[in-house]
Design a protein around this motif. Structure first.
Motif, short mmCIF file in Angstrom:
data_model
loop_
_atom_site.label_atom_id
_atom_site.label_comp_id
_atom_site.label_asym_id
_atom_site.label_seq_id
_atom_site.Cartn_x
_atom_site.Cartn_y
_atom_site.Cartn_z
N MET A 83 0.83 -1.21 0.00
CA MET A 83 0.00 0.00 0.00
C MET A 83 0.87 1.26 0.00
N VAL A 84 1.88 1.26 0.83
CA VAL A 84 2.77 2.43 0.91
C VAL A 84 3.56 2.60 -0.38
N SER A 85 4.04 1.50 -0.93
CA SER A 85 4.79 1.57 -2.20
C SER A 85 3.92 2.10 -3.33
N GLU A 86 2.69 1.63 -3.41
CA GLU A 86 1.78 2.07 -4.47
C GLU A 86 1.44 3.56 -4.30
N THR A 87 1.32 4.00 -3.06
CA THR A 87 1.04 5.42 -2.81
C THR A 87 2.21 6.28 -3.26
N MET A 88 3.42 5.83 -2.96
CA MET A 88 4.61 6.58 -3.38
C MET A 88 4.74 6.60 -4.90
N GLU A 89 4.43 5.49 -5.53
CA GLU A 89 4.48 5.45 -7.00
C GLU A 89 3.46 6.40 -7.62
N LYS A 90 2.31 6.50 -6.98
CA LYS A 90 1.23 7.34 -7.51
C LYS A 90 1.49 8.82 -7.27
N TRP A 91 1.90 9.18 -6.04
CA TRP A 91 1.96 10.59 -5.67
C TRP A 91 3.31 11.06 -5.14
N GLY A 92 4.22 10.14 -4.85
CA GLY A 92 5.58 10.53 -4.50
C GLY A 92 5.82 11.02 -3.09
N ARG A 93 4.81 11.00 -2.24
CA ARG A 93 4.97 11.42 -0.86
C ARG A 93 3.81 10.88 -0.02
N ILE A 94 4.02 10.86 1.28
CA ILE A 94 2.95 10.52 2.24
C ILE A 94 3.12 11.48 3.41
N ASP A 95 2.11 12.29 3.65
CA ASP A 95 2.21 13.33 4.68
C ASP A 95 1.50 12.98 5.97
N ILE A 96 0.41 12.24 5.86
CA ILE A 96 -0.45 11.97 7.03
C ILE A 96 -0.88 10.51 7.01
N LEU A 97 -0.83 9.90 8.16
CA LEU A 97 -1.37 8.54 8.33
C LEU A 97 -2.37 8.58 9.48
N VAL A 98 -3.59 8.14 9.20
CA VAL A 98 -4.60 7.99 10.25
C VAL A 98 -4.82 6.50 10.49
N ASN A 99 -4.32 6.00 11.60
CA ASN A 99 -4.49 4.60 11.97
C ASN A 99 -5.88 4.43 12.58
N ASN A 100 -6.82 3.97 11.77
CA ASN A 100 -8.21 3.91 12.19
C ASN A 100 -8.80 2.50 12.16
N ALA A 101 -8.21 1.60 11.38
CA ALA A 101 -8.80 0.27 11.20
C ALA A 101 -8.90 -0.49 12.52
N GLY A 102 -10.00 -1.23 12.69
CA GLY A 102 -10.15 -1.98 13.92
C GLY A 102 -11.24 -3.04 13.83
#
Length: 301
Positions: A83-102
């Motif tokens: 997921m992180v790799s695909e996000t970087m390939e798509k947009w080149g950065r990750i600024d915010i992570l909301v850990n919400n899954a439960g």
């Protein structure tokens, strides 16, 4: 001042419904590019499909926003990495992570199996760890990041039948407290929200007629604040029904008995009111501050 996230990329886990969906929609409305992560399983974690994530992405696009769906389970380390790799390939950065899954597997402690305990820990705690560990180097390198954990009063205060859930939710605070220290000089802040909200996981907990006062979108403003450049590092916000509070962990100044003959359990019992006196209690930002404070008190005695 309007909080905006133009040119920023946010990952929201468990964003196919409930709290996560509302967070994802609001981030997109404020200009962020959003990764909508959702396994699409049942409340207990069974099943799984990313249809829910796709639906939220379509809602964001219909409002003019930009988003992609991801169906990885946060409990799957390789899936999170992808997921992180695909996000970087798509947009080149990750600024915010909301850990919400439960997920929930509520049972009183004497009835719970080790498997049911592990399943909840795997999603809530390990899932938050996997996602945070994957994005942290990226945020550190770009000198900006916001990691938000979804904790709970079930962990901060305790709740009957939720030993697994409570342990995971309090474990997040330990992780958050260390990340806030390590990330601070790189402008990578870590914080937490403790929601009270109506969702699939909490629907049965609210008396009739009360649940509508606790809609998921009433929690989202706290998450938006914690993700902003104006946020405070290490804050724990309680949120629900339009009310926003702060949880703090404090240590009292305590009772100094010295290390001689007066240092007895009997004197602790006799001086328990002094041990517990919150009047001069302090909030400590890091562990070493406790050592310094105790030495100060010991020297006074």
């Amino acid at each position: 001042m309007t909080i905006r996230f133009d040119d920023k990329v946010v990952i929201v886990t468990g964003a196919g419904g409930g709290l996560g969906k509302q967070h994802a929609l609001e981030f997109a409305r404020r200009g962020a590019k959003v990764v909508v992560n959702d396994l699409g399983g049942a409340v207990d974690g069974s099943g799984g499909a990313s249809d829910a994530a796709n639906t939220v992405v379509e809602e964001i696009k219909a409002e003019g926003g930009e988003a992609i769906a991801n169906g990885s389970s946060v409990a799957d380390k390789e899936g999170v990495s992808k997921m992180v790799s695909e996000t970087m390939e798509k947009w080149g950065r990750i600024d915010i992570l909301v850990n919400n899954a439960g997920i929930l597997r509520d049972k009183s402690f004497h009835k719970i199996t080790t498997e049911e305990f592990d399943q909840v820990m795997d999603v809530h705690f390990q899932g938050s760890f996997y996602a945070s560990h994957a994005v942290y180097p990226i945020m550190r390198e770009q000198n900006f990041g916001r990691i938000i954990f979804t904790t709970s009063s079930g962990g901060l205060c305790g709740n009957f039948g939720q030993a697994n859930y409570g342990a995971a939710k309090m474990g997040m605070i330990g992780l958050m407290n260390c990340l806030k220290i390590e990330g601070q000089k790189y402008n990578v802040f870590s914080s937490a929200v403790a929601p009270v909200a109506l969702s699939r996981m909490t629907d049965s907990l609210f008396p009739e007629g009360i649940g509508e006062r606790f809609m998921p979108e009433y929690v989202t403003p706290a998450v938006i604040y914690l993700a902003s450049e104006e946020s405070e590092n290490g804050a724990i916000i309680g949120a629900g029904a339009g009310v926003f509070t702060r949880f703090r962990i404090l240590e009292t100044m305590g009772l100094a008995l010295g290390t001689g003959d007066n240092m007895t359990p009997e004197n602790i019992a006799a001086g328990w009111d002094s041990v517990s006196d919150m009047e001069d209690a302090r909030e400590l930002f890091s562990g070493p501050e406790q050592t310094i404070k105790i030495l100060e008190q010991a020297d006074k005695s």
